[in-house]
Design a protein around this motif. Structure first.
Motif, PDB file in Angstrom:
ATOM      1  N   ALA A 100      25.368  44.204  73.472  1.00  0.00           N
ATOM      2  CA  ALA A 100      26.814  44.170  73.207  1.00  0.00           C
ATOM      3  C   ALA A 100      27.145  43.461  71.902  1.00  0.00           C
ATOM      4  CB  ALA A 100      27.540  43.481  74.371  1.00  0.00           C
ATOM      5  N   GLU A 101      26.200  42.700  71.370  1.00  0.00           N
ATOM      6  CA  GLU A 101      26.453  41.968  70.132  1.00  0.00           C
ATOM      7  C   GLU A 101      26.713  42.909  68.965  1.00  0.00           C
ATOM      8  OE1 GLU A 101      27.159  38.397  68.216  1.00  0.00           O
ATOM      9  OE2 GLU A 101      26.788  38.792  70.347  1.00  0.00           O
ATOM     10  N   TRP A 102      26.290  44.161  69.092  1.00  0.00           N
ATOM     11  CA  TRP A 102      26.485  45.135  68.029  1.00  0.00           C
ATOM     12  C   TRP A 102      27.859  45.807  68.112  1.00  0.00           C
ATOM     13  CZ3 TRP A 102      22.270  46.035  64.666  1.00  0.00           C
ATOM     14  CH2 TRP A 102      21.058  45.400  65.036  1.00  0.00           C
ATOM     15  N   ASP A 103      28.577  45.542  69.190  1.00  0.00           N
ATOM     16  CA  ASP A 103      29.891  46.154  69.414  1.00  0.00           C
ATOM     17  C   ASP A 103      30.966  45.305  68.737  1.00  0.00           C
ATOM     18  OD1 ASP A 103      32.328  47.118  70.395  1.00  0.00           O
ATOM     19  OD2 ASP A 103      31.455  47.654  72.336  1.00  0.00           O
ATOM     20  N   VAL A 104      31.810  45.960  67.946  1.00  0.00           N
ATOM     21  CA  VAL A 104      32.855  45.233  67.210  1.00  0.00           C
ATOM     22  C   VAL A 104      33.791  44.508  68.162  1.00  0.00           C
ATOM     23  CG1 VAL A 104      34.837  45.494  65.659  1.00  0.00           C
ATOM     24  CG2 VAL A 104      32.755  46.858  65.293  1.00  0.00           C
TER      25      VAL A 104
END
Length: 903
Positions: A100-104
């Protein structure tokens, strides 16, 4: 005075600089949000990062695009929040295990924290190792996000690893990405990409220009593959081609490629191949097998009660040892070499496989694991390669294990001297001119056929690295079958740095192999022979950079490394690396040397640590070594530019560690104003000696401390440990274990020590200041001359030449086993002085070795001189092997020497 610099060493700080740049962006964003800064400053800082950020998977185009949009829309608060999230993600590396860290739009909840803690006792890691794959193609950049999405769709729950793709569109960008991003472990090349980058920024040019790569007619993927392998040989490279892949696969130039695919017709196969390639490096045959063994129920009826841990955990008295080390240490212990385990002495299973994988990783043909330290590795090599009466040209300052190896084999050492660094009471390395003179002198006396080995330390304790290729080539021009033993005990990790690898034995041997295969090598040799003439004088040979005859060369190179000294291996873990075209002729002797020196009860955990150390270096060694270099540069700058610390302490520059005649490139120091990546690479390629940046000689004499005293102070009062000292300095080493927190701790400690000195000088008055100046003068000015090896007594040189100084060290050593022919003479006193001036000569009966650093100042059979005695009297180290202060110097009786002379 501290050196004046302009921070040009940023060219080497590519990893920590990125984190610092993101912290700066966060600071600028916070200032803008608080109405204390300008939006333009934030935009400028982000724009400066845009080119290099393309070479990393995280934060990626989506998060960077969102940050730019928030800035453009004047969303100062949102920009500051996202900038801090990205910066923290890079610092904690949370993005590797949290998709989820890649989700804005996704953010950590207040109760969620990044997993940065070490694994606790009993925990098993469920996280899949993360890496990044570089895709080089000619697709428009607008399509890259969609291509990345397609690649991510190939992921499966059963995959052992997880990777993120990075896309670049040119030859130059591919090189930059591989250099800048240590997380890249695999590369996929799709033919058809252009040479030039779409960026033209100074940082890119500073990285590319020193590589001497230029746009030519050959812009092929194979050329890029070869270039990438030259910089990072550990990379797996895959090639996608839409032409005759069958023909391409048979091209010798395709050796740099792991596998070739026809275009993109098999994306899943490519995905699986990438994972398989990483698995081939991740595999640790011995360690994996040992873990399986520890899980099995085993009944032990052999001589190792500690195995399985019952005698420990059932005891009221030593159970604390079991609680301290944990149950797996004992479950994995055994003295058996059956039931799935293997023998270190005669490996046929998983140890053999582990050694083969180590050979691949370190660029060798064969590797021997050694569990008794590199002292044993050196003795094994010397025993296997030398016989009684053979001559070995040896650095007199090499580690004591080499000298003892000569004693054991009966080989005769021809000692050559390193250049002295008298001001700092240390030696450098042996000039090539000195080595060539030795070989030419032996040839003049018709004794060259007895010379079997050149034995040198590389790099030295203090960081001097030879121009290994040049040394070997010029020596092979004089004796084409000369064997080389390079003791690289303290620099095994150098294999994984493009700044250090060419200066290693295996790195240089690989280059010479390639040169020998090139038809141009024969032409170069013939041209030189024509220029030299039929019978060139020794002076002409000494002044010429000699080229060997490719037809005659027998390339025989051995390297020892203390894996535990620079990699993540348990103490005493060592490797002996072999690249020898004639190894079959000495293989039996090597096995005998193993039987002679290796323990029949090797430590299983130590062997396992050699296995895992290799795995780590293959998969992340490049980044770890670059970080060690960065740490060292930060320490150098922090000390030499600090206004208070630099009054009393200083890290010596390359120009102070290496005399100018040996720095042909003109390189001065890593902190010099003119230093760039290009000047460092030039020095690495051209200079006779090159300073390993991870070695820092810290002069402490100006603070009134001798090396031993300062080492003790750091250890006892501040918890800082180090190894080597000299009369007025200590050696600091950065390694793959160090962090920037360590740098901060060291700087803080030095500041505190300086404050203590300042207060003592201020409070003590003139008397204290006078005493301090006298102490500094005694350490920094009144230094003893460094003694060279004098000579073997003539009774130990009966079969030597008229001028060559080799001697029978074995005869002298074992002759002293008879106490009736030995005497003791006090180091201080009239008798020693009388013998020096009037005789009879004093002949050492044994080795005398100050430790550290561990090389002898006296050897058996050596005639002692005034210089040696003066140096011995001024030694300030507390540990001197072979010298008993209460008795004095152990000597051979003059009558015994005379009796031997009459034989």
């Amino acid at each position: 005075m501290p050196r004046e610099t302009k921070h040009n060493d940023q060219f080497l700080l590519i990893h920590s600089a990125r984190a610092d740049n993101w912290r700066e962006i966060t600071t600028l964003a916070d200032a803008w949000a608080a109405k204390q800064g300008e939006r333009a400053a934030l935009e400028g800082a982000l724009a400066a990062l845009s080119a290099s950020e393309e070479y990393h998977a995280y934060p990626g185009a989506r998060l960077l695009g969102a940050l730019s949009e928030r800035i453009a829309s004047n969303d100062a608060g949102g920009a500051a929040k996202l900038a801090r999230r990205i910066s923290n993600g890079l610092l904690t590396r949370v993005y590797r295990g949290r998709p989820a860290e890649w989700d804005v739009h996704d953010e950590m909840s207040p109760s969620e924290v990044a997993d940065v803690m070490p694994t606790a006792t009993g925990e098993t890691g469920a996280r899949r190792p993360y890496f990044e794959v570089l895709f080089v193609n000619s697709q428009p950049a607008a399509r890259w996000p969609a291509l990345a999405g397609e690649i991510r769709r190939l992921r499966r729950p059963e995959d052992t690893f997880i990777y993120e793709p990075i896309f670049v569109g040119s030859f130059e960008d591919a090189l930059c990405a591989a250099i800048v991003n240590p997380d890249i472990v695999s590369v996929v090349l799709a033919e058809g990409f252009p040479y030039r980058s779409r960026y033209d920024v100074p940082v890119l040019r500073s990285v590319l220009d020193p590589l001497a790569e230029s746009e030519t007619a050959d812009k092929s993927a194979l050329r890029l593959a070869r270039t990438l392998k030259r910089i990072r040989p550990e990379l797996d490279i895959y090639l996608l081609s839409d032409r005759e892949v069958e023909k391409l696969a048979g091209d010798s130039a395709a050796d740099a490629v792991r596998r070739i695919f026809y275009a993109v017709e098999e994306p899943l196969e490519l995905h699986l191949a990438i994972l398989e390639g990483v698995q081939a490096r991740y595999e640790t045959p011995f360690f994996d097998n040992l873990k399986n063994y520890a899980r099995r129920p085993i009944g032990t009826f052999h001589a190792l009660p500690i195995a399985r841990g019952k005698s420990v955990f059932h005891s009221d008295w030593i159970r604390d040892m079991g609680e301290f080390y944990g149950i797996n240490l004992f479950l994995a212990e055994s003295s058996a070499t059956t039931g799935g385990l293997d023998s270190l002495l005669e490996p046929t299973g998983n140890i053999k496989r582990s050694q083969e994988m180590a050979a691949r990783a370190f660029g060798a043909d064969h590797v021997f694991f050694v569990t008794n330290g590199t002292s044993t590795s050196n003795k094994m090599a010397v025993q296997a390669l030398l016989a009684p009466g053979d001559i070995a040209v040896v650095d007199r300052n090499c580690h004591k294990s080499h000298h003892y190896g000569m004693v054991l084999t009966g080989a005769q050492p021809y000692y050559v001297e390193a250049f002295p660094m008298t001001e700092y009471s240390m030696y450098g390395a042996v000039p090539l001119d000195t080595i060539k003179r030795a070989l030419l002198a032996l040839r003049a006396e018709g004794r060259l056929e007895r010379v079997k080995l050149l034995d040198l330390t590389n790099c030295t304790f203090d960081g001097h690295m030879y121009n290994v290729r040049r040394v070997m080539e010029e020596c092979l021009a004089i004796k084409p079958d000369l064997i080389f033993l390079w003791d690289e005990a303290w620099s095994g990790f150098a294999r994984f740095s493009p700044f250090l690898r060419p200066r290693t034995a295996m790195g240089a041997a690989t280059e010479i192999e390639e040169w020998l295969r090139d038809p141009a090598s024969m032409k170069a040799y013939e041209n030189q022979q024509e220029a030299l003439g039929k019978k060139p004088s020794d002076n002409k040979l000494l002044s010429t950079r000699l080229i060997p005859d490719p037809r005659q060369v027998r390339l025989r190179v051995y390297q020892t490394n203390s894996t535990h000294k620079s990699m993540s291996a348990i103490r005493q873990g060592s490797m002996l690396l072999v690249k020898d075209v004639d190894f079959p002729t000495v293989e039996a002797q090597f096995h005998e040397a193993v039987f002679t020196h290796a323990s029949t009860s090797p430590n299983q955990q130590l062997i396992a640590s050699l296995d895992t150390a290799r795995r780590q270096m293959e998969l992340e060694g490049y980044g770890l070594v670059m970080n060690a270099i960065e740490i060292a540069l930060k320490i150098r700058r922090a000390i030499n530019e600090h206004p208070l610390i630099s009054k009393y302490f200083r890290v010596l520059g390359a120009d102070e560690m290496i005399p100018a005649p040996f720095r042909q490139s003109g390189f001065t120091d890593y902190l010099a104003t003119e230093a760039t990546w290009a000047t460092v690479v030039k020095a690495m390629r051209e200079d006779e000696f090159y300073l390993d940046p991870t070695r820092m000689t810290l002069v402490c004499g100006r603070a009134g401390f001798d090396g031993t005293q300062f080492k003790g102070l750091l250890a006892s009062a501040y918890g800082i440990q180090l190894n080597k000292t000299s009369r007025n300095s200590v050696l600091l080493q950065s390694n793959i274990n160090n962090t920037r927190s360590d740098v901060a701790h060291l700087v803080r400690v030095l500041v505190e020590i300086c404050h203590v000195i300042e207060k003592r000088l201020a409070d003590g008055g003139e008397a204290e200041r006078t005493a301090f100046k006298a102490r500094v003068k005694s350490l920094m000015t009144d230094v003893p001359d460094l003694p060279n090896f004098s000579r073997f007594h003539d009774v130990f040189r009966r079969d030597a030449g008229k001028t060559t100084p080799e001697g029978n060290i074995r005869e002298a050593f074992f002759g002293a086993y008879d106490p009736s022919i030995c005497e003791y003479v006090p180091l201080f006193g009239a008798e020693c002085d009388r013998r020096l001036s009037k005789g009879p000569e004093m002949v050492s009966a044994n080795f005398v070795i100050p430790y550290p650093p561990g090389f002898p100042i006296m050897v058996p059979g050596q005639v002692l001189t005034q210089e040696t005695i003066d140096f011995m009297r001024k030694l300030d180290v507390k540990e001197i092997h072979g010298y008993e202060k209460a008795k004095g110097l152990k000597l051979l009786l003059p009558d015994a020497i005379a009796a031997r002379a009459r034989r």
